[in-house]
Design a protein around this motif. Structure first.
Motif, PDB file in Angstrom:
ATOM      1  N   ASP A  88       0.622  -1.465   0.068  1.00 49.03           N
ATOM      2  CA  ASP A  88       0.097   0.043   0.133  1.00 49.03           C
ATOM      3  C   ASP A  88       0.768   1.344  -0.204  1.00 49.03           C
ATOM      4  O   ASP A  88       0.202   2.305   0.261  1.00 49.03           O
ATOM      5  N   SER A 140      -1.135   4.703   0.810  1.00 49.01           N
ATOM      6  CA  SER A 140      -2.621   4.683   0.504  1.00 49.01           C
ATOM      7  C   SER A 140      -3.294   3.271   1.090  1.00 49.01           C
ATOM      8  O   SER A 140      -3.550   2.501   0.351  1.00 49.01           O
ATOM      9  N   LYS A 141      -3.139   3.212   2.545  1.00 52.41           N
ATOM     10  CA  LYS A 141      -3.658   2.181   3.190  1.00 52.41           C
ATOM     11  C   LYS A 141      -5.349   2.036   3.105  1.00 52.41           C
ATOM     12  O   LYS A 141      -5.642   0.901   2.874  1.00 52.41           O
ATOM     13  N   LYS A 142      -6.001   2.937   2.584  1.00 52.84           N
ATOM     14  CA  LYS A 142      -7.504   3.050   2.403  1.00 52.84           C
ATOM     15  C   LYS A 142      -7.677   2.142   1.235  1.00 52.84           C
ATOM     16  O   LYS A 142      -8.864   1.238   1.304  1.00 52.84           O
ATOM     17  N   TYR A 143      -7.311   2.692   0.058  1.00 49.20           N
ATOM     18  CA  TYR A 143      -7.951   1.863  -1.200  1.00 49.20           C
ATOM     19  C   TYR A 143      -6.672   0.843  -1.591  1.00 49.20           C
ATOM     20  O   TYR A 143      -6.661   0.387  -2.747  1.00 49.20           O
ATOM     21  N   SER A 180      -6.665   0.683  -7.831  1.00 48.28           N
ATOM     22  CA  SER A 180      -7.050   0.099  -6.179  1.00 48.28           C
ATOM     23  C   SER A 180      -7.223  -1.029  -6.235  1.00 48.28           C
ATOM     24  O   SER A 180      -7.384  -1.990  -6.960  1.00 48.28           O
ATOM     25  N   LYS A 221      -8.319  -2.192  -2.874  1.00 45.40           N
ATOM     26  CA  LYS A 221      -9.248  -2.345  -1.943  1.00 45.40           C
ATOM     27  C   LYS A 221     -10.659  -1.324  -2.171  1.00 45.40           C
ATOM     28  O   LYS A 221     -10.435  -0.599  -2.814  1.00 45.40           O
ATOM     29  N   VAL A 222     -11.476  -1.883  -1.196  1.00 46.85           N
ATOM     30  CA  VAL A 222     -12.841  -1.059  -1.567  1.00 46.85           C
ATOM     31  C   VAL A 222     -13.561  -1.230  -2.946  1.00 46.85           C
ATOM     32  O   VAL A 222     -14.664  -1.865  -2.830  1.00 46.85           O
TER      33      VAL A 222
END
Length: 313
Positions: free
Chosen positions: A43, A61-64, A82, A84-85
């Protein structure tokens, strides 16, 4: 210094970076060749200074998650996929690590992301069997193509046409100004039974197209006629991973990594393997690119290696 067979054979690792804890999934040089950006499965985004040979900046970019990173025409912004998500493409300001825009639309993993060499348009290909054409200035897709299989796509160096590789058996060329009318030419190639196409690049002189796979073969075809010119083999890929293949800036050499950590180089005119370069890459080398301005090669697994030529006087 001109790139020759002998110069290639004398490339040595000048520096190894261990900034990442997981696989580096994409690297991209800035057009001026001064910096290199990388995205990793851990990430993180790392920017390297190519002139000083140092890591310059790390963003997270830990979230995506982050995949397929590439520079836009401004060195302080980048595009990425991306992990994730969802499968949205994201447009990032590297200056303050803030997102400028999101590009939603793909419903499965994006496997191909290419910036136009001349303007703000970019192409994305996804496992949802579509290729989308975008403009950085709008979150709305500018064009959509439905395909029968997994796509790979690439712009030509002039940015006027793009190639789409479809189902690992044909290459279709489209004019960007009228691509909704369909391809202006189609090249049918022999299908490889045991591998899929995973990447495609035009040579910097626009005359060749290099097709990379998740097997132990690369294909080089004529960009105008679709004629098969060379088949490059003899590198290890026993894990079925997508190994990036790239041209040198003069289009005379093609480079590819392998799952045993070595780098292979071929002469594009003769098809002869020029060099097998050894490095202490502990994992599969999935990223290989030549600097567009300087005599320098970058290769990556979990580690990043910068290569320079060492010629004895």
């Amino acid at each position: 210094m001109k790139l020759t067979d002998n110069v290639v054979r004398n490339f040595k690792v000048a520096k190894i970076f261990r900034e990442n804890t997981d696989r580096i999934n994409r690297i991209d040089f800035s057009t001026c060749g001064n910096t290199l950006i990388s995205s990793s499965d851990d990430d993180s985004i790392v920017i390297y200074d190519c002139q000083n040979g140092t890591p310059k900046k790390t963003l997270n970019s830990k979230k995506y998650g982050v995949d397929l990173i590439c520079y836009t025409h401004a060195v302080n912004t980048a595009l990425h996929g991306s992990t994730k998500v969802d499968d949205t493409i994201r447009y990032l300001s590297l200056h303050d690590n803030k997102y400028i825009r999101y590009f939603p639309g793909h419903t499965k993993k994006v496997v191909s992301l290419n910036m136009s060499p001349i303007n703000d348009s970019f192409l994305s290909g996804s496992l949802d069997k579509t290729i989308r054409l975008w403009d950085l200035r709008s979150q709305n897709c500018q064009g959509l193509m439905h395909l029968p299989g997994r796509p790979v796509a690439a712009f030509d160096p002039e940015g006027l046409i793009f190639a789409a590789g479809i189902n690992s058996e044909c290459v279709k060329l489209y004019d960007l100004r009228s691509f909704d009318r369909g391809p202006f030419t189609t090249f049918k190639l022999t299908q490889d039974k045991d591998c899929d196409w995973t990447g495609m690049k035009f040579s910097p002189d626009g005359k060749l197209i290099l097709i990379s796979t998740n097997g132990q073969v690369l294909r080089l075809i004529d960009a105008f006629q679709g004629t098969p010119l060379q088949t490059f083999m003899g590198f290890q890929n026993n894990k079925g991973v997508a190994l990036e293949a790239s041209f040198s800036p003069d289009s005379r050499f093609a480079f590819c990594g392998s799952t045993d950590g070595r780098i292979h180089c071929w002469n594009t005119e003769t098809g002869v393997k020029v060099a097998v370069m050894n490095c202490d890459h502990p994992g599969p080398v999935q990223c290989v690119q030549f600097n567009p301005r300087y005599m320098m090669l970058a290769t990556a697994c979990t580690n990043m290696a910068f290569w320079l030529p060492y010629i004895d006087d």
